[in-house]
Scaffold this motif. Structure first.
Motif, PDB file in Angstrom:
ATOM      1  N   HIS A  76      30.268  41.120  17.603  1.00 41.76           N
ATOM      2  CA  HIS A  76      28.950  41.082  16.973  1.00 41.76           C
ATOM      3  C   HIS A  76      29.066  40.932  15.473  1.00 41.76           C
ATOM      4  N   MET A  83      22.019  43.209  14.831  1.00 38.12           N
ATOM      5  CA  MET A  83      23.287  42.742  15.388  1.00 38.12           C
ATOM      6  C   MET A  83      23.070  41.483  16.225  1.00 38.12           C
ATOM      7  N   HIS A 105      31.875  43.325  13.961  1.00 37.89           N
ATOM      8  CA  HIS A 105      32.465  44.446  14.708  1.00 37.89           C
ATOM      9  C   HIS A 105      32.666  44.097  16.171  1.00 37.89           C
ATOM     10  N   MET A 107      31.923  45.382  19.927  1.00 34.14           N
ATOM     11  CA  MET A 107      30.873  46.202  20.536  1.00 34.14           C
ATOM     12  C   MET A 107      31.256  46.523  21.974  1.00 34.14           C
ATOM     13  N   HIS A 149      20.091  47.543  19.860  1.00 28.30           N
ATOM     14  CA  HIS A 149      19.790  46.117  19.694  1.00 28.30           C
ATOM     15  C   HIS A 149      18.289  45.862  19.679  1.00 28.30           C
TER      16      HIS A 149
HETATM   17 CU    CU Z   1      26.965  45.452  17.850  1.00 27.27          CU
END
Ligand code: CU
Length: 149
Positions: A76, A83, A105, A107, A149
């Motif tokens: 992500h 994100m 990152h 996830m 999210h």
């Molecule tokens: Cu994420």
């Protein structure tokens, strides 16, 4: 072609050979992972952070991440506080890919178990060109909860 360009061409070829050195393959970059960690998750989601160093002249891409702790691992990028799932991240030649809080990152969704501080979470990083890299993410204190999210 005059003598001069021919000579220049030969020199370029020699330099190219020297740069590829004694590595067995000139199409695979040598990648190194440093600074990996996972903040202790507070839900069934977790983030993973690390740096991929590329000391070669070949750029590569991180294409996916797998881990026994989750069957739903993705990569992500956070932009404007949101994100977004991405297909891959560039690992630039003679540079690095940095996964950090508030930015790119790993996830982990639907964790099979919530790892605690002091434990290690094994992951395998998959690249477009380089061989997969196995790395353990040490679980650190929670000072960041992955955003919804
Ligand atoms: Cu994420």
């Amino acid at each position: 072609m005059n003598r001069r360009t021919a000579l220049a061409g030969t020199m370029a070829l020699v330099t190219g050979l020297m740069l590829s050195g004694c590595s067995s393959s000139d199409s695979k970059p040598e990648l190194k992972v440093t600074g990996a960690f996972m903040p202790q998750p507070v839900s069934d989601m977790a983030g993973g952070f690390l740096v991929v160093k590329n000391d070669s002249d070949i750029s590569d891409r991180l294409t996916s991440v797998t881990s026994p702790i989750s069957d739903d691992v993705s990569i992500h990028e956070t932009k404007n506080g949101k994100m977004h799932m991405v297909k891959s991240f560039e690992v630039p030649a003679n540079g690095q890919l940095t996964l950090e809080r508030g930015g790119k990152h790993i996830m982990f969704m639907k964790l099979k178990k919530q790892p605690k501080q002091g434990e290690k979470v094994p992951v395998e990083l998959h690249f477009e060109k380089a061989d997969p890299i196995k790395v353990d993410l040490p679980v650190k204190e929670t000072n960041h909860a992955p955003m919804k999210h």
